[in-house]
Design an enzyme around this catalytic site. Structure first.
Site, PDB file in Angstrom:
ATOM      1  N   LYS A   1      16.980  65.866  72.310  1.00  0.00           N
ATOM      2  CA  LYS A   1      15.714  66.609  72.228  1.00  0.00           C
ATOM      3  C   LYS A   1      15.951  68.084  71.908  1.00  0.00           C
ATOM      4  O   LYS A   1      15.261  68.662  71.072  1.00  0.00           O
ATOM      5  CB  LYS A   1      14.942  66.495  73.548  1.00  0.00           C
ATOM      6  CG  LYS A   1      14.436  65.118  73.885  1.00  0.00           C
ATOM      7  CD  LYS A   1      13.601  65.126  75.135  1.00  0.00           C
ATOM      8  CE  LYS A   1      14.326  65.609  76.369  1.00  0.00           C
ATOM      9  NZ  LYS A   1      15.465  64.748  76.752  1.00  0.00           N
TER      10      LYS A   1
ATOM     11  N   LYS B   1      10.786  75.565  77.405  1.00  0.00           N
ATOM     12  CA  LYS B   1      11.295  74.397  78.122  1.00  0.00           C
ATOM     13  C   LYS B   1      10.864  74.597  79.567  1.00  0.00           C
ATOM     14  O   LYS B   1      11.511  75.341  80.322  1.00  0.00           O
ATOM     15  CB  LYS B   1      12.809  74.267  77.994  1.00  0.00           C
ATOM     16  CG  LYS B   1      13.351  73.040  78.700  1.00  0.00           C
ATOM     17  CD  LYS B   1      14.682  72.592  78.138  1.00  0.00           C
ATOM     18  CE  LYS B   1      15.124  71.289  78.812  1.00  0.00           C
ATOM     19  NZ  LYS B   1      16.237  70.639  78.118  1.00  0.00           N
TER      20      LYS B   1
ATOM     21  N   GLY C   1      10.592  68.866  76.614  1.00  0.00           N
ATOM     22  CA  GLY C   1      10.557  68.304  77.950  1.00  0.00           C
ATOM     23  C   GLY C   1      11.943  68.060  78.509  1.00  0.00           C
ATOM     24  O   GLY C   1      12.959  68.443  77.929  1.00  0.00           O
TER      25      GLY C   1
END
Length: 249
Positions: free
Chosen positions: A22, A44, A123
């Site tokens: 990610k 984040k 995430g």
């Protein structure tokens, strides 16, 4: 729980699991957005596994996103919660006696969003990773009112994980902009040659590209955005992604 009344211009980068890349994909996207002259804000909300330096927790993923986007926002806003243990946010926070407050995350998000034209939020783990006792990562996506971009492994096992993740998000009413497959290990795996085509047939959302394994492109040491932007531009249908995310062009 309620989200914002209007959906923001941007993406929430989530994954089918932890370790699927990610941060790598989000950094590539931040770099290519910046290369196109788009003012991109990055965030984040919770980063775990943060080491200690001079008495401060260092969010390495958050700092990489900040560099790739050339963001001026303080790291305390980009990563509101910086936790020691490399565990799910709920567990890591409990170990430090910290209570994660969604309102604090939303306030930081709004401050960053107010000064940029596109938001990239990354995430932690997958969509059902617990953030608090009552909040999963999917709930946080809904609260920030961003479409999800799902990052999935390129190899064996990704069909089930990707289909489940997209189905769950859509069942929660969260728009899914698409899926990007990422080769995280470079190992020979016949399924890497067939998964993208099959997912394009099975998914109700687009597969926007497959990023190959890359040697020598370090997550933590890079300061040059060029290689990251080139990689994203070459292997991801970036124009389609911008269009799906409602980005300025």
């Amino acid at each position: 729980m309620t989200g914002h009344s209007n959906r923001s211009c941007g993406l929430f980068v989530t994954g089918t699991d932890t370790g699927v890349g990610k941060t790598f994909v989000a950094a590539c996207l931040a770099a290519i957005l910046r290369s196109k002259g788009i003012c991109v804000g990055v965030m984040k909300p919770v980063e775990t596994g943060c080491g200690l330096s001079q008495g401060r927790r260092i969010p390495r993923d958050g700092l990489l996103l900040k560099r790739m986007a050339a963001a001026q926002d303080p790291i305390e806003q980009i990563v509101p919660y910086r936790l020691k243990a490399p565990l799910a946010p709920l567990v890591a926070a409990r170990m430090e006696g910290i209570r994660i407050r969604p309102g604090r995350i939303e306030k930081a998000y709004e401050r960053i969003r107010s000064s940029c034209s596109f938001m990239l939020v990354e995430g932690a783990g997958g969509v059902l990773v617990p953030v608090t006792d009552r909040l999963f990562m999917a709930d946080l996506i809904a609260r920030l009112a961003l479409p999800a971009l799902v990052v999935a492994r390129a190899g064996l096992g990704t069909l089930n994980h990707t289909l489940l993740t997209v189905s769950f998000l859509q069942g929660r009413g969260i728009p899914v902009a698409g899926v990007i497959l990422n080769d995280v290990d470079g190992k020979k795996d016949l399924s890497k040659k067939t998964n993208a085509a099959l997912l394009r047939r099975l998914l109700p959302v687009p597969v926007l590209g497959q990023i190959p394994f890359r040697k020598g492109l370090s997550l933590q040491c890079s300061t040059r955005t060029g290689p990251w932007a080139h990689l994203a531009g070459r292997h991801v249908d970036f124009e389609a992604l911008l269009r799906l995310a409602g980005a300025p062009r």
